[in-house]
Write an enzyme that holds these catalytic residues in place. Structure first.
Site, short mmCIF file in Angstrom:
data_model
loop_
_atom_site.label_atom_id
_atom_site.label_comp_id
_atom_site.label_asym_id
_atom_site.label_seq_id
_atom_site.Cartn_x
_atom_site.Cartn_y
_atom_site.Cartn_z
N ARG A 165 -11.85 6.51 -6.15
CA ARG A 165 -12.31 6.00 -4.83
C ARG A 165 -13.16 7.02 -4.08
O ARG A 165 -13.05 7.17 -2.86
CB ARG A 165 -11.11 5.62 -3.94
CG ARG A 165 -10.22 4.54 -4.47
CD ARG A 165 -10.94 3.20 -4.65
NE ARG A 165 -9.98 2.17 -4.96
CZ ARG A 165 -9.59 1.87 -6.20
NH1 ARG A 165 -10.10 2.49 -7.24
NH2 ARG A 165 -8.71 0.91 -6.39
N SER A 235 -6.00 -2.14 -0.30
CA SER A 235 -5.07 -1.00 -0.18
C SER A 235 -5.48 -0.15 1.03
O SER A 235 -6.62 0.28 1.12
CB SER A 235 -5.15 -0.12 -1.42
OG SER A 235 -4.85 -0.86 -2.58
N GLU A 331 -7.34 4.95 2.41
CA GLU A 331 -8.46 4.64 1.52
C GLU A 331 -9.64 4.11 2.34
O GLU A 331 -10.80 4.19 1.92
CB GLU A 331 -8.03 3.58 0.50
CG GLU A 331 -9.06 3.41 -0.60
CD GLU A 331 -9.00 2.07 -1.31
OE1 GLU A 331 -8.19 1.92 -2.22
OE2 GLU A 331 -9.81 1.19 -0.96
P1 FAD Z 1 -17.85 -2.14 3.89
O1 FAD Z 1 -16.44 -2.22 4.34
O2 FAD Z 1 -18.85 -3.03 4.53
O3 FAD Z 1 -18.35 -0.64 3.99
C1 FAD Z 1 -17.55 0.42 3.51
C2 FAD Z 1 -18.21 1.76 3.85
O4 FAD Z 1 -19.44 1.91 3.14
C3 FAD Z 1 -18.59 1.87 5.33
O5 FAD Z 1 -18.39 3.20 5.72
C4 FAD Z 1 -20.06 1.51 5.36
O6 FAD Z 1 -20.75 2.12 6.45
C5 FAD Z 1 -20.55 2.06 4.04
N1 FAD Z 1 -21.67 1.30 3.47
C6 FAD Z 1 -21.63 0.00 3.10
N2 FAD Z 1 -22.80 -0.34 2.52
C7 FAD Z 1 -23.60 0.73 2.57
C8 FAD Z 1 -24.94 1.01 2.13
N3 FAD Z 1 -25.69 0.12 1.52
N4 FAD Z 1 -25.43 2.26 2.33
C9 FAD Z 1 -24.67 3.22 2.93
N5 FAD Z 1 -23.41 3.02 3.38
C10 FAD Z 1 -22.87 1.79 3.20
N6 FAD Z 1 -11.32 -1.89 -3.78
C11 FAD Z 1 -11.16 -1.46 -5.07
O7 FAD Z 1 -11.70 -0.40 -5.44
N7 FAD Z 1 -10.41 -2.16 -5.95
C12 FAD Z 1 -9.81 -3.32 -5.62
O8 FAD Z 1 -9.13 -3.92 -6.46
C13 FAD Z 1 -9.97 -3.80 -4.30
N8 FAD Z 1 -9.35 -4.93 -3.90
C14 FAD Z 1 -9.49 -5.36 -2.62
C15 FAD Z 1 -8.84 -6.55 -2.24
C16 FAD Z 1 -8.95 -7.02 -0.94
C17 FAD Z 1 -8.25 -8.29 -0.55
C18 FAD Z 1 -9.74 -6.32 0.00
C19 FAD Z 1 -9.90 -6.83 1.40
C20 FAD Z 1 -10.37 -5.14 -0.35
C21 FAD Z 1 -10.26 -4.64 -1.67
N9 FAD Z 1 -10.86 -3.46 -2.08
C22 FAD Z 1 -10.74 -3.03 -3.38
C23 FAD Z 1 -11.61 -2.63 -1.11
C24 FAD Z 1 -13.06 -3.08 -0.87
O9 FAD Z 1 -13.26 -4.39 -1.34
C25 FAD Z 1 -14.06 -2.14 -1.54
O10 FAD Z 1 -13.94 -0.84 -1.02
C26 FAD Z 1 -15.50 -2.61 -1.37
O11 FAD Z 1 -16.36 -1.86 -2.20
C27 FAD Z 1 -16.00 -2.53 0.07
O12 FAD Z 1 -17.25 -3.20 0.13
P2 FAD Z 1 -17.89 -3.68 1.51
O13 FAD Z 1 -19.26 -4.15 1.21
O14 FAD Z 1 -17.01 -4.67 2.16
O15 FAD Z 1 -17.90 -2.33 2.31
N1 EPU Z 2 4.48 -1.83 -6.81
C1 EPU Z 2 5.60 -1.77 -6.04
N2 EPU Z 2 5.62 -2.46 -4.88
C2 EPU Z 2 4.55 -3.19 -4.46
C3 EPU Z 2 3.40 -3.26 -5.25
C4 EPU Z 2 3.39 -2.54 -6.44
O1 EPU Z 2 6.58 -1.13 -6.38
O2 EPU Z 2 4.63 -3.78 -3.36
C5 EPU Z 2 4.45 -1.04 -8.08
C6 EPU Z 2 4.68 -1.92 -9.27
O3 EPU Z 2 5.50 -1.23 -10.19
C7 EPU Z 2 3.29 -2.08 -9.87
C8 EPU Z 2 2.61 -0.77 -9.50
O4 EPU Z 2 3.20 -0.42 -8.25
O5 EPU Z 2 3.31 -2.31 -11.23
C9 EPU Z 2 1.12 -0.87 -9.37
O6 EPU Z 2 0.79 -1.90 -8.47
P1 EPU Z 2 -0.62 -2.62 -8.47
O7 EPU Z 2 -0.98 -3.06 -9.84
O8 EPU Z 2 -0.66 -3.63 -7.39
O9 EPU Z 2 -1.59 -1.43 -8.18
P2 EPU Z 2 -1.74 -0.42 -6.95
O10 EPU Z 2 -1.68 0.94 -7.52
O11 EPU Z 2 -0.81 -0.73 -5.84
C10 EPU Z 2 -4.30 -0.21 -7.30
C11 EPU Z 2 -5.53 -0.24 -6.44
C12 EPU Z 2 -5.97 -1.64 -6.17
C13 EPU Z 2 -6.23 -2.36 -7.51
C14 EPU Z 2 -4.94 -2.33 -8.34
C15 EPU Z 2 -5.12 -2.94 -9.71
C16 EPU Z 2 -5.46 1.78 -5.13
C17 EPU Z 2 -5.27 2.40 -3.79
N3 EPU Z 2 -5.29 0.46 -5.20
O12 EPU Z 2 -3.25 -0.76 -6.52
O13 EPU Z 2 -7.18 -1.59 -5.46
O14 EPU Z 2 -6.64 -3.69 -7.31
O15 EPU Z 2 -4.52 -0.95 -8.50
O16 EPU Z 2 -5.72 -2.05 -10.56
O17 EPU Z 2 -5.76 2.48 -6.09
C18 EPU Z 2 -8.02 -1.34 -3.25
O18 EPU Z 2 -8.51 -0.26 -3.63
O19 EPU Z 2 -8.21 -1.79 -2.09
C19 EPU Z 2 -7.23 -2.12 -4.18
C20 EPU Z 2 -6.63 -3.28 -3.84
#
Ligand code: FAD
Ligand code: EPU
Length: 348
Positions: A165, A235, A331
């Site tokens: 990240r 997250s 994050e």
């Molecule tokens: P924004 O929130 O709009 O911007 C984020 C930051 O980047 C801000 O500081 C902004 O100023 C800057 N920025 C944006 N675009 C630009 C640009 N073009 N140039 C310069 N700066 C810029 N993340 C994961 O890694 N894995 C996941 O599985 C994951 N699951 C998610 C699930 C949910 C339900 C949600 C709500 C979020 C999840 N995220 C996950 C986090 C998020 O989706 C990512 O971090 C995503 O890349 C953010 O994109 P955004 O366009 O919404 O960024």
């Molecule tokens: N778990 C718990 N309690 C919970 C949820 C999870 O104990 O409420 C334990 C379980 O054992 C599970 C493990 O944690 O197997 C891992 O959970 P999960 O697969 O949901 O992954 P995470 O580590 O919690 C990360 C990323 C997610 C990404 C998933 C899948 C970060 C901060 N988050 O979550 O990314 O989607 O792995 O790969 O690394 C995000 O960055 O916003 C985000 C959603």
């Protein structure tokens, strides 16, 4: 009114936390020229600005006194090489639209990153990741533009300093630059990434990219809140990475904490597990709460004020520190009235 400009008071629909704050002005940009023009004008009149994609990784702490620029600069160009396709994707494209586009085109390899909200720009800044794949594994280069002199600079993947990240775009190119485009390299030979614990019913030899995409969509829909119904930013905290020595201590006390060894010998610990283990007993602070099905996600269950979300976050951080001696780093990005801020331990 310029055709790119939409005046709107509230940012509620432009951040997935659904925080009801306002900006001086909100401008949607669809061309590089309008992005540069707006940024130059802001600089000349000393007005702060911030660029957003889908607002899915930010928490606005108060009304923003500057201009919020919503990046909708779109376009995908494909070049075919002998062993791979190279996709030049502009930064306002939505990430999941790209994943779906590649599947339609028969370019396989992005499916593990299905359904992640947000645009390409922040996908690179954040080095998004899920289910064994990170953006860095498919990124060839990132193009950024200097908002001062309009110069476009290509940063090849090895210089992007991608890590969990994290990337160089959070430090060296944080101010005065925008991410313009991302080069995505997709190998013609498909190598599925299958984590047994995630995909119990999938056979590595019989599966296909569509099955993996659908499986991941199913898992995510079950586990993660729908941003159209419940405000959240995914997250809230990162999974902490601790030294081998500290990990040994934790693991001797809590044998079943999910943990992942890193190449350098450090250990990534599941923050969701720590939060679940602490048992915050259905804690709610105003409209802010912990999502029941995934404890790493903080939710805006009912018109939460940013302060309530922050107070909940701080309570979690301090409690986890006390019990496990681990500090959870956020994050997401925090934005106050004049821009992005770092929330240090002592200035909440
Ligand atoms: P924004 O929130 O709009 O911007 C984020 C930051 O980047 C801000 O500081 C902004 O100023 C800057 N920025 C944006 N675009 C630009 C640009 N073009 N140039 C310069 N700066 C810029 N993340 C994961 O890694 N894995 C996941 O599985 C994951 N699951 C998610 C699930 C949910 C339900 C949600 C709500 C979020 C999840 N995220 C996950 C986090 C998020 O989706 C990512 O971090 C995503 O890349 C953010 O994109 P955004 O366009 O919404 O960024
Ligand atoms: N778990 C718990 N309690 C919970 C949820 C999870 O104990 O409420 C334990 C379980 O054992 C599970 C493990 O944690 O197997 C891992 O959970 P999960 O697969 O949901 O992954 P995470 O580590 O919690 C990360 C990323 C997610 C990404 C998933 C899948 C970060 C901060 N988050 O979550 O990314 O989607 O792995 O790969 O690394 C995000 O960055 O916003 C985000 C959603």
């Amino acid at each position: 009114m310029h055709k790119n400009q939409i005046y709107q008071k509230s940012l509620k629909d432009l951040n997935t936390f659904s925080i009801n704050v306002t900006a001086k002005k909100i401008i949607f940009v669809r061309t590089i020229k309008s992005l540069i023009d707006i940024c130059k004008k802001c600089d000349l009149s000393n007005i702060p600005y911030i660029i957003l994609g889908e607002g899915s990784n930010v928490l606005f702490l108060e009304n923003y006194k500057g201009i919020v620029i919503i990046n909708r600069i779109k376009g995908i160009k494909v070049k075919e090489k002998k062993n791979f396709w190279l996709l030049h994707v502009l930064s306002g494209e939505k990430w999941n639209d790209l994943v779906k586009y590649t599947l339609r085109m028969g370019f396989f390899g992005l499916e593990n990153l299905a359904l992640i909200p947000g645009c390409l720009g922040s996908a690179a800044i954040q080095n998004i990741g899920a289910y064994g794949l990170e953006l860095k594994n498919v990124c060839q280069y990132v193009d950024i533009i200097s908002l001062k002199n309009s110069k476009i600079i290509r940063i090849e993947k090895d210089l992007c300093k991608f890590s969990y990240r994290d990337s160089i775009f959070k430090y060296k190119y944080r101010k005065g630059y925008a991410v313009l485009a991302v080069g995505i390299k997709i190998l013609k030979k498909w190598n599925p990434i299958i984590f047994k614990s995630f995909f119990k019913n999938i056979s590595i030899t019989k599966t296909n990219p569509y099955q993996i995409y659908n499986n991941i969509c199913q898992i995510r829909k079950k586990k993660l809140p729908n941003i159209n119904k419940l405000g959240n930013a995914g997250s809230f905290f990162k999974n902490p990475i601790i030294s081998k020595k500290d990990a040994k201590k934790i693991l001797s006390l809590y044998m079943n904490v999910p943990h992942y060894f890193q190449i350098d010998g450090s250990v990534k610990i599941s923050a969701a597990w720590l939060i679940e283990k602490y048992d915050f007993n259905n804690i709610k602070i105003g409209g802010a709460a912990i999502y029941k099905k995934q404890k790493l996600i903080l939710i805006n269950r009912k018109k939460a004020k940013p302060k309530e979300i922050l107070k909940l976050a701080k309570t979690i951080q301090e409690s986890i520190l006390k019990k496990f001696k681990i500090w959870l780093e956020p994050e997401i990005d925090f934005i106050n009235s004049s821009g992005k801020i770092k929330l240090l331990k002592n200035i909440y």
